[in-house]
Design a protein around this motif. Structure first.
Motif, short mmCIF file in Angstrom:
data_model
loop_
_atom_site.label_atom_id
_atom_site.label_comp_id
_atom_site.label_asym_id
_atom_site.label_seq_id
_atom_site.Cartn_x
_atom_site.Cartn_y
_atom_site.Cartn_z
N THR A 72 61.30 37.05 36.29
CA THR A 72 62.65 36.96 36.05
C THR A 72 63.02 35.37 35.80
N ASP A 73 63.78 34.95 35.23
CA ASP A 73 64.28 33.58 35.05
C ASP A 73 65.96 33.55 34.88
N ALA A 74 66.43 34.66 34.63
CA ALA A 74 67.74 34.53 34.54
C ALA A 74 68.66 35.97 35.09
N CYS A 75 69.91 35.77 35.47
CA CYS A 75 70.52 36.63 35.93
C CYS A 75 72.01 36.57 35.15
N ALA A 76 72.68 37.79 34.62
CA ALA A 76 73.80 37.68 34.12
C ALA A 76 74.65 38.94 34.76
N PHE A 77 76.09 38.91 34.84
CA PHE A 77 76.91 39.81 35.35
C PHE A 77 77.97 40.14 34.28
N ASP A 78 78.24 41.20 33.87
CA ASP A 78 79.17 41.54 33.02
C ASP A 78 80.43 42.17 33.70
N PRO A 79 81.65 41.53 33.72
CA PRO A 79 82.74 42.08 34.62
C PRO A 79 83.31 43.18 33.70
N GLY A 80 83.10 43.41 32.52
CA GLY A 80 83.66 44.43 31.76
C GLY A 80 82.90 45.81 32.12
N THR A 81 81.83 45.78 32.60
CA THR A 81 80.59 47.12 32.73
C THR A 81 80.43 47.28 34.12
N GLY A 82 80.68 45.77 34.81
CA GLY A 82 80.31 46.27 36.23
C GLY A 82 78.75 45.87 36.48
N LEU A 83 77.91 45.65 35.64
CA LEU A 83 76.52 45.79 35.72
C LEU A 83 75.95 44.23 35.62
N ALA A 84 74.80 44.01 36.55
CA ALA A 84 74.24 42.73 36.48
C ALA A 84 72.81 43.10 35.97
N TYR A 85 72.32 41.79 35.22
CA TYR A 85 71.14 42.02 34.43
C TYR A 85 70.00 40.97 34.80
N SER A 86 68.75 41.42 35.15
CA SER A 86 67.94 40.51 35.29
C SER A 86 66.86 40.56 34.05
N SER A 87 66.31 39.16 33.39
CA SER A 87 65.67 39.16 32.25
C SER A 87 64.10 38.94 32.97
N ASN A 88 63.26 39.87 32.61
CA ASN A 88 61.93 39.53 33.12
C ASN A 88 60.88 39.40 31.93
N GLY A 89 60.57 37.99 32.01
CA GLY A 89 59.76 37.65 30.58
C GLY A 89 58.32 38.20 30.80
N SER A 90 57.83 38.32 31.94
CA SER A 90 56.40 38.78 32.03
C SER A 90 56.08 40.26 31.53
#
Length: 344
Positions: A250-268
């Motif tokens: 992982t090297d980034a995280c994002a939160f979408d207030p419209g859906t209530g979901l948080a995301y982790s991008s996992n490069g490996s």
């Protein structure tokens, strides 16, 4: 009887289709496509200008600019040696980049022309604009501090010393900024105006946090960590509210207030982990989205709920055993750089 059963089943399906979705179970996006951007050079952070409908992508010695609606490269910001991140200040029509040579490049959003250079007093990695204080902050490796820059005057106002390596940062809109401290596995809360650390909170059981996102409404921080955990932290008290398993690299995280979901991008792993509040006060994995190996950094467009990631195709090992760049990352096939778009 058969006709009655068909009517009953049709009625049941109609009721289920119209039933409201329970809180915390909003579906993550599933559609994935790619924009072939090409060009040479590495990459780091991406930044979405949702109102301006542009995506700014760091590319080693320049910033690639993509029109989000046309899905095409429309320009570049040059003279950004070793660029890591991009901060946008829409009300001033300016952008700022954090460069690996210690400088910050200032450019105009309209023409993408460079208008100035600022000495960051460090080696900046992440960069953030805080609209409450109207300051741009760079988060500097080696010197382990943050530099505050007056966005209008383009002058350095001071620094915040962490004594630990800062990574991604977010602002809450009320004059507080939060930053991951990777080497000490903490989150620091800072006063953007006073340039002081207010709190330091451990993210245990998370280790070496990199990506960071914030739910401003519910006052929650989402920190993606190197030991494959996303840690949810109370932004007021600093207490750990929960964790969820994520992928490798992982090297980034994002939160979408419209859906209530948080995301982790996992490069490996070449995945995105979508995390939600599966029941009140409990967090878990909602879905795993396949992307591409090397897609480690990410940005969210809150208007369309789309996610954008940088990636390229790894080249084959060379006969002499070489084939990996400094930092352990592979060399990539020339011209294979893409922007992965996740969402409708």
């Amino acid at each position: 009887m058969r006709r009655l059963l068909l009517i009953a089943c049709s009625t049941l399906f109609a009721v289920l289709a119209c039933a409201p979705v329970p809180a915390g179970t909003t579906s993550a996006p599933t559609k994935v496509h790619k924009i072939l951007a090409g060009g040479e050079g590495g990459w780091d952070y991406l930044t979405v200008d949702s109102e301006g409908r542009r995506l700014y992508v760091s590319r080693g010695n320049r910033v690639m600019v993509i029109d989000l609606d046309k899905k095409a490269v429309v320009g570049e910001v040059t003279d950004t040696p070793g660029v890591h991140g991009i901060a946008i200040v829409p009300e001033l029509g300016k952008g700022f980049t954090s460069n690996g040579d210690g400088s910050v490049t200032v450019f105009t959003l309209k023409t993408l022309e460079m208008t100035g250079k600022i000495n960051s007093r460090g080696v900046p990695d992440a960069i953030l604009y805080d609209p409450a204080s109207k300051r741009v902050f760079t988060f500097n490796h080696r010197t382990n501090n943050a530099t505050a820059i007056d966005a209008a005057g383009e002058t350095v106002l001071g620094t915040i010393k962490f004594d630990a390596e800062p990574e991604a940062a977010v602002a809450d809109g009320n004059g507080h900024i939060f930053v991951n401290l990777r080497s000490s596995s903490e989150i620091a809360e800072c006063d953007a105006a006073a340039l002081k650390i207010l709190n330091r909170w451990p993210v245990a059981p998370g280790v070496r946090p990199t990506g960071l996102a914030i739910d401003v409404k519910k006052r929650r921080l989402f920190s993606s960590c190197a030991n494959q955990k996303m840690v949810v932290v109370d932004a007021d008290k600093g207490s750990v509210l929960g964790t969820a398993a994520i992928g490798r690299g992982t090297d980034a995280c994002a939160f979408d207030p419209g859906t209530g979901l948080a995301y982790s991008s996992n490069g490996s792993d070449g995945t995105i982990t979508a995390v939600g509040e599966t029941e009140p006060g409990k967090f878990g994995v909602v879905s795993t989205i396949q992307t591409q190996a090397s897609a480690r950094t990410m940005a969210l467009d809150p208007k369309t709920h789309r996610l954008y990631l940088s990636a390229a195709t790894a080249g084959p090992p060379r006969a002499d055993g070489a084939g990996r760049r400094r930092g352990g990352r592979p060399n990539f096939v020339p011209g294979s750089f893409v922007i992965i778009v996740v969402g409708d």
